[in-house]
Motif scaffolding. Structure first.
Motif, PDB file in Angstrom:
ATOM      1  N   GLU A   1      37.240 -56.155  81.282  1.00  0.00           N
ATOM      2  CA  GLU A   1      37.972 -55.128  80.895  1.00  0.00           C
ATOM      3  C   GLU A   1      39.496 -55.460  80.163  1.00  0.00           C
ATOM      4  OE1 GLU A   1      41.074 -51.626  83.183  1.00  0.00           O
ATOM      5  OE2 GLU A   1      39.763 -53.328  84.186  1.00  0.00           O
ATOM      6  N   LEU A   2      39.856 -56.700  80.416  1.00  0.00           N
ATOM      7  CA  LEU A   2      40.824 -57.254  79.428  1.00  0.00           C
ATOM      8  C   LEU A   2      40.310 -57.668  77.987  1.00  0.00           C
ATOM      9  CD1 LEU A   2      43.683 -58.628  78.948  1.00  0.00           C
ATOM     10  CD2 LEU A   2      42.644 -60.929  80.203  1.00  0.00           C
ATOM     11  N   GLN A   3      39.215 -58.006  77.877  1.00  0.00           N
ATOM     12  CA  GLN A   3      38.705 -58.239  76.588  1.00  0.00           C
ATOM     13  C   GLN A   3      38.714 -57.073  75.670  1.00  0.00           C
ATOM     14  OE1 GLN A   3      36.013 -62.390  76.762  1.00  0.00           O
ATOM     15  NE2 GLN A   3      35.418 -60.778  78.198  1.00  0.00           N
ATOM     16  N   ALA A   4      38.128 -56.000  76.280  1.00  0.00           N
ATOM     17  CA  ALA A   4      37.696 -54.839  75.640  1.00  0.00           C
ATOM     18  C   ALA A   4      39.142 -54.200  75.279  1.00  0.00           C
ATOM     19  CB  ALA A   4      36.905 -53.749  76.689  1.00  0.00           C
TER      20      ALA A   4
ATOM     21  N   ALA B   1      35.507 -60.482  68.064  1.00  0.00           N
ATOM     22  CA  ALA B   1      34.873 -61.151  69.210  1.00  0.00           C
ATOM     23  C   ALA B   1      35.582 -62.011  69.810  1.00  0.00           C
ATOM     24  CB  ALA B   1      33.715 -61.926  68.687  1.00  0.00           C
ATOM     25  N   ILE B   2      35.936 -62.263  71.168  1.00  0.00           N
ATOM     26  CA  ILE B   2      36.717 -63.183  71.702  1.00  0.00           C
ATOM     27  C   ILE B   2      35.649 -64.383  72.334  1.00  0.00           C
ATOM     28  CG2 ILE B   2      38.127 -63.559  73.765  1.00  0.00           C
ATOM     29  CD1 ILE B   2      39.119 -60.621  73.310  1.00  0.00           C
ATOM     30  N   LEU B   3      35.744 -65.409  72.124  1.00  0.00           N
ATOM     31  CA  LEU B   3      34.859 -66.564  72.507  1.00  0.00           C
ATOM     32  C   LEU B   3      35.863 -67.487  73.320  1.00  0.00           C
ATOM     33  CD1 LEU B   3      33.525 -67.408  68.810  1.00  0.00           C
ATOM     34  CD2 LEU B   3      32.753 -65.709  70.564  1.00  0.00           C
ATOM     35  N   LEU B   4      35.409 -67.575  74.673  1.00  0.00           N
ATOM     36  CA  LEU B   4      35.916 -68.506  75.398  1.00  0.00           C
ATOM     37  C   LEU B   4      35.345 -69.754  75.820  1.00  0.00           C
ATOM     38  CD1 LEU B   4      37.460 -66.006  77.991  1.00  0.00           C
ATOM     39  CD2 LEU B   4      38.563 -66.918  76.149  1.00  0.00           C
ATOM     40  N   SER B   5      36.087 -71.006  76.016  1.00  0.00           N
ATOM     41  CA  SER B   5      35.245 -72.271  76.408  1.00  0.00           C
ATOM     42  C   SER B   5      35.892 -73.204  77.221  1.00  0.00           C
ATOM     43  CB  SER B   5      35.143 -73.062  74.793  1.00  0.00           C
ATOM     44  OG  SER B   5      34.491 -74.351  75.015  1.00  0.00           O
ATOM     45  N   ASP B   6      34.998 -73.765  78.095  1.00  0.00           N
ATOM     46  CA  ASP B   6      35.669 -74.700  79.043  1.00  0.00           C
ATOM     47  C   ASP B   6      35.891 -76.053  78.554  1.00  0.00           C
ATOM     48  OD1 ASP B   6      36.086 -73.074  81.193  1.00  0.00           O
ATOM     49  OD2 ASP B   6      34.016 -73.160  81.993  1.00  0.00           O
TER      50      ASP B   6
ATOM     51  N   GLU C   1      30.636 -75.692  72.624  1.00  0.00           N
ATOM     52  CA  GLU C   1      29.900 -74.692  73.387  1.00  0.00           C
ATOM     53  C   GLU C   1      30.781 -73.269  74.034  1.00  0.00           C
ATOM     54  OE1 GLU C   1      26.878 -74.258  72.586  1.00  0.00           O
ATOM     55  OE2 GLU C   1      26.432 -76.227  71.639  1.00  0.00           O
ATOM     56  N   PHE C   2      30.476 -72.353  73.869  1.00  0.00           N
ATOM     57  CA  PHE C   2      31.069 -71.205  74.326  1.00  0.00           C
ATOM     58  C   PHE C   2      30.284 -70.637  75.601  1.00  0.00           C
ATOM     59  CE2 PHE C   2      32.184 -71.477  69.941  1.00  0.00           C
ATOM     60  CZ  PHE C   2      33.492 -71.544  70.158  1.00  0.00           C
ATOM     61  N   ASN C   3      31.019 -70.683  76.752  1.00  0.00           N
ATOM     62  CA  ASN C   3      30.449 -69.900  77.884  1.00  0.00           C
ATOM     63  C   ASN C   3      30.882 -68.494  78.218  1.00  0.00           C
ATOM     64  OD1 ASN C   3      33.183 -70.195  78.872  1.00  0.00           O
ATOM     65  ND2 ASN C   3      32.848 -71.723  80.355  1.00  0.00           N
ATOM     66  N   SER C   4      31.528 -67.869  77.265  1.00  0.00           N
ATOM     67  CA  SER C   4      32.003 -66.430  77.681  1.00  0.00           C
ATOM     68  C   SER C   4      32.244 -65.872  76.198  1.00  0.00           C
ATOM     69  CB  SER C   4      33.168 -66.273  78.420  1.00  0.00           C
ATOM     70  OG  SER C   4      33.571 -64.933  78.296  1.00  0.00           O
ATOM     71  N   LEU C   5      31.457 -65.118  75.902  1.00  0.00           N
ATOM     72  CA  LEU C   5      31.257 -64.277  74.504  1.00  0.00           C
ATOM     73  C   LEU C   5      31.435 -62.792  74.767  1.00  0.00           C
ATOM     74  CD1 LEU C   5      28.241 -65.928  73.077  1.00  0.00           C
ATOM     75  CD2 LEU C   5      30.415 -66.829  72.881  1.00  0.00           C
ATOM     76  N   TYR C   6      32.321 -62.162  73.968  1.00  0.00           N
ATOM     77  CA  TYR C   6      32.601 -60.776  74.249  1.00  0.00           C
ATOM     78  C   TYR C   6      32.728 -60.034  72.730  1.00  0.00           C
ATOM     79  CZ  TYR C   6      33.937 -56.013  75.716  1.00  0.00           C
ATOM     80  OH  TYR C   6      33.983 -54.890  75.923  1.00  0.00           O
TER      81      TYR C   6
ATOM     82  N   ARG D   1      46.082 -76.931  75.815  1.00  0.00           N
ATOM     83  CA  ARG D   1      44.356 -76.920  75.975  1.00  0.00           C
ATOM     84  C   ARG D   1      43.732 -75.837  75.376  1.00  0.00           C
ATOM     85  NH1 ARG D   1      41.336 -74.519  80.087  1.00  0.00           N
ATOM     86  NH2 ARG D   1      43.643 -73.947  81.193  1.00  0.00           N
ATOM     87  N   MET D   2      42.514 -76.179  74.608  1.00  0.00           N
ATOM     88  CA  MET D   2      42.100 -75.085  73.776  1.00  0.00           C
ATOM     89  C   MET D   2      41.029 -74.428  74.832  1.00  0.00           C
ATOM     90  SD  MET D   2      42.847 -74.362  70.884  1.00  0.00           S
ATOM     91  CE  MET D   2      44.158 -75.300  70.106  1.00  0.00           C
ATOM     92  N   ILE D   3      41.244 -73.121  74.760  1.00  0.00           N
ATOM     93  CA  ILE D   3      40.392 -72.267  75.739  1.00  0.00           C
ATOM     94  C   ILE D   3      39.291 -71.456  75.025  1.00  0.00           C
ATOM     95  CG2 ILE D   3      41.989 -72.490  77.665  1.00  0.00           C
ATOM     96  CD1 ILE D   3      42.589 -69.179  77.131  1.00  0.00           C
ATOM     97  N   GLY D   4      39.428 -71.226  73.684  1.00  0.00           N
ATOM     98  CA  GLY D   4      38.625 -70.472  73.038  1.00  0.00           C
ATOM     99  C   GLY D   4      39.283 -69.790  71.761  1.00  0.00           C
TER     100      GLY D   4
END
Length: 650
Positions: free
Chosen positions: A167-170, A186-191, A196-201, A265-268
């Motif tokens: 909901e936050l990304q939308a 697009a919002i791309l989040l990485s750990d 590599e990105f583990n969350s793509l919206y 720290r880079m998160i995306g």
């Protein structure tokens, strides 16, 4: 709504299976929608069906082992989000989104082209909207700054009020579309390091059906690796952007990519592009998006962490429930499951009787887990483990100064359990003085702390367990009759393991899986001889003894299979089942033990205490050997023939 099954345990563990709109069967047959390669599952085990009102129901298809929902055997019922479905050795978690998410996410596809060019790069220290002093100096010079400030303030208020990640990304992308002429985002989040990105919206300005949004992996990685915001103008005709296939194929005219960082720290990153020649991005848009990234990064990171914590909590809770679940498929266990289904939803006091190790506490936890009090505390108290002098304070609490050492007020366990369930184990060992106080709690649902003068009301359900015959204790005057009747409103007796031998193979497989994971060893199959020995044994320690035997066999065994010699010695002393040929070694050892005992007892004229002394063992151990080896009749016959029977019966 995305109904699906998450496989928690069994051959297909960690697999997520989406459910169709109509019907879906679970079973061993490959023709099932959910086909499980599990010998303990029937060919067609159960049916999941979506009803007209949108809810899902489950129906057992006369399976061999039955279908359990939340640990309770059932025939047909409705499912709710988070319900556990057990079929044989397989355990599923039923998941479904109860609310529609705002907006639909488009798919993201990366282009791995290495060539890129940029029109302008800025570092965080150059981002105007992250430097209030500099911003105030520029504010009178341009009205655009004021509009951007309002946009940043609105975004900041909205994103920090939303907890759900999707909901936050939308909402964030919708707000960005209001102030930036982007067609897609697009919002791309990485750990990790951004590789590599583990969350793509992704979203498009028009919304509607999800569409494919191509994002250049090279640009996203550069933004994160170098911590720079990237602006590309006239992408299709200028610079090296022409060599990025995804941008050319999507007819991208301009793009912006800004990094998201939290505490260095880079998160995306946030990616935007436009295919319109009229709506090009400029440096003002780049500055604004750098500010948006600065105010939204923490909110995105927190929402992602909260989502992970909720999923991890659900996973751990499921593992705990699985570890504490009742296992069995025989007639006696089906009676227990039916008992649980009837009694769990009520608030009636329950008394559980049975030998030690039969699983009385597991039944108590199942009653709690399937009751309306499931979200409230479950407080277990062992009445035999706490000294009588401390038990009253432990149960009821105490006031400050009530006795020496009572430096502060303390709540008792009954008060801590308010709204939930109190489980009193070994209730037969409760002291007479405490029996009177417990009777008042059952009658009035109130008590007083030690040293207190005011009654405290509690809303609890009480479940008690004992391995004693309380009716006999009442007759002997060792237990209050009125308390017994209050406790035994609903009473059940857990069967000993020797009375439900058909459950031993299933219990054995369950303990193999449980302790293989806990002890970090490989799960092993059980040999035919070992399984026959397990089924044939009397199990004086019941399920607890079986669990210990399996754990020992897994840890001490040296082969790829649990063999007869991996089992405890007490199991090997019994006579082998008729359909199993005993090995020469074990048979010879058993015969030698028999002969040594016969010789010693005959030598002492039937005095078992003296015979134990000759053998160098405790008399109780000698009696156990005689019982396990089946020597009682043979010894009595031998001694009777010689006219000498004395010294204590075996």
């Amino acid at each position: 709504m995305r109904p699906r099954l998450l496989v928690i345990a069994g051959p297909s563990k960690d697999l997520t299976i989406p459910l169709p709109d109509g019907e879906a069967t679970i079973g061993r047959d490959p023709a099932n929608v959910v086909a499980i390669v599990d010998p303990s599952v029937s060919r067609k085990h159960c049916l999941l069906r979506r009803e007209e009102d949108g809810r899902f129901s489950i129906k057992d298809l006369e399976s061999r082992n039955g279908t359990l929902v939340n640990g309770t055997l059932m025939k047909e019922q409705f499912l709710h989000h988070g319900d556990e479905i057990a079929t044989g050795d397989s355990l599923f978690l039923f998941l479904v989104e109860d609310e529609d998410r705002p907006g639909s996410s488009s798919r993201v596809e990366f282009d791995d082209g290495q060539s890129m060019a940029e029109t302008r790069l800025i570092h965080p220290k150059e981002a105007v909207y992250l430097q209030p002093d500099r911003l105030l100096k520029e504010l009178p010079a341009t009205s655009q700054v004021g509009r951007n400030l309002n946009a940043l303030l609105k975004i900041s208020r909205v994103v920090h009020a939303i907890r759900d990640l999707e909901e936050l990304q939308a909402q964030l992308l919708d707000l960005i579309f209001e102030v930036v002429p982007a067609g897609r985002g697009a919002i791309l989040l990485s750990d990790g390091d951004g590789q590599e990105f583990n969350s793509l919206y992704a979203r498009t300005r028009q919304g509607g059906q999800p569409q494919l949004v191509r994002v250049s992996r090279t640009i996203a990685r550069k933004a994160m690796k170098e911590n720079v915001a990237i602006l590309g103008v006239d992408v299709s005709s200028t610079g090296n952007f022409r060599e990025v296939e995804s941008l050319v194929a999507s007819h991208v005219r301009s793009l912006v990519c800004v990094p998201l960082s939290v505490f260095q720290r880079m998160i995306g990153c946030i990616y935007l592009d436009s295919t319109s020649a009229a709506n090009r991005f400029n440096e003002e848009h780049l500055q604004l998006m750098a500010g948006v990234a600065g105010v939204s990064a923490v909110a995105l990171d927190n929402a992602r962490r909260l989502q992970w914590l909720e999923q991890e909590n659900q996973r751990l809770s499921t593992e705990i429930r699985q570890d504490q679940s009742l296992v069995g498929e025989g007639a006696r266990m089906k009676e227990i499951f039916q008992f649980l289904a009837r009694v769990a939803p009520t608030d009636s006091t329950v008394l559980i009787e049975g030998e030690s190790g039969t699983g009385k506490e597991l039944v108590a936890k199942a009653l709690h887990r399937n009751s309306p009090r499931a979200s409230k505390p479950f407080v277990a108290i062992n009445c035999a483990a706490i000294p009588e002098t401390l038990l009253e304070s432990d149960l009821f609490g105490h006031e400050r100064g009530a006795f020496t050492g009572a430096a502060a007020q303390k709540k008792g366990r009954l008060e801590v359990a308010d709204g939930g369930v109190v489980f009193l184990d070994e209730i037969g060992e409760l002291a007479p003085a405490l029996q009177v106080k417990l009777l008042r709690v059952l009658q009035e649902r109130e008590f007083e702390r030690v040293g207190g003068t005011h009654p405290i009301k509690v809303n609890i359900r009480l479940i008690a367990a004992t391995n004693r015959d309380l009716e006999e204790a009442v007759r002997k005057g060792e237990f209050r009759q009125d308390l017994y009747y209050r406790l035994a409103v609903v009473k059940m007796t857990m069967p000993p393991l020797r009375e439900r031998r058909e459950d031993i193979p299933m219990l054995t497989r369950h303990f193999v899986q449980k302790h293989a994971m806990r002890c970090r060893v490989k799960a092993k199959p059980i040999s035919r001889e070992a399984m026959a020995t397990l089924v044939n044994y009397e199990w004086p320690g019941n399920v607890r003894e079986l669990e210990n035997a399996i754990e020992r066999a897994l840890v001490m065994g040296s082969s790829d299979m649990v063999l007869l010699e991996d089992l405890p010695e007490s199991l090997l002393e019994q006579n082998a089942p008729e359909d199993i040929t005993e090995g020469k070694y074990h048979g010879s050892v058993k015969e030698l033990k028999k002969q040594l005992i016969l010789d010693a007892v005959e030598q002492t004229g039937g005095n078992y205490v003296e015979a134990a002394g000759i053998l160098g063992v405790h008399p109780n151990y000698l009696h156990r050997l005689i019982r396990n080896l089946g020597l009682k009749d043979e010894l009595n016959q031998a001694l009777r023939g010689r006219g000498r029977v004395s010294g204590g019966a075996a």
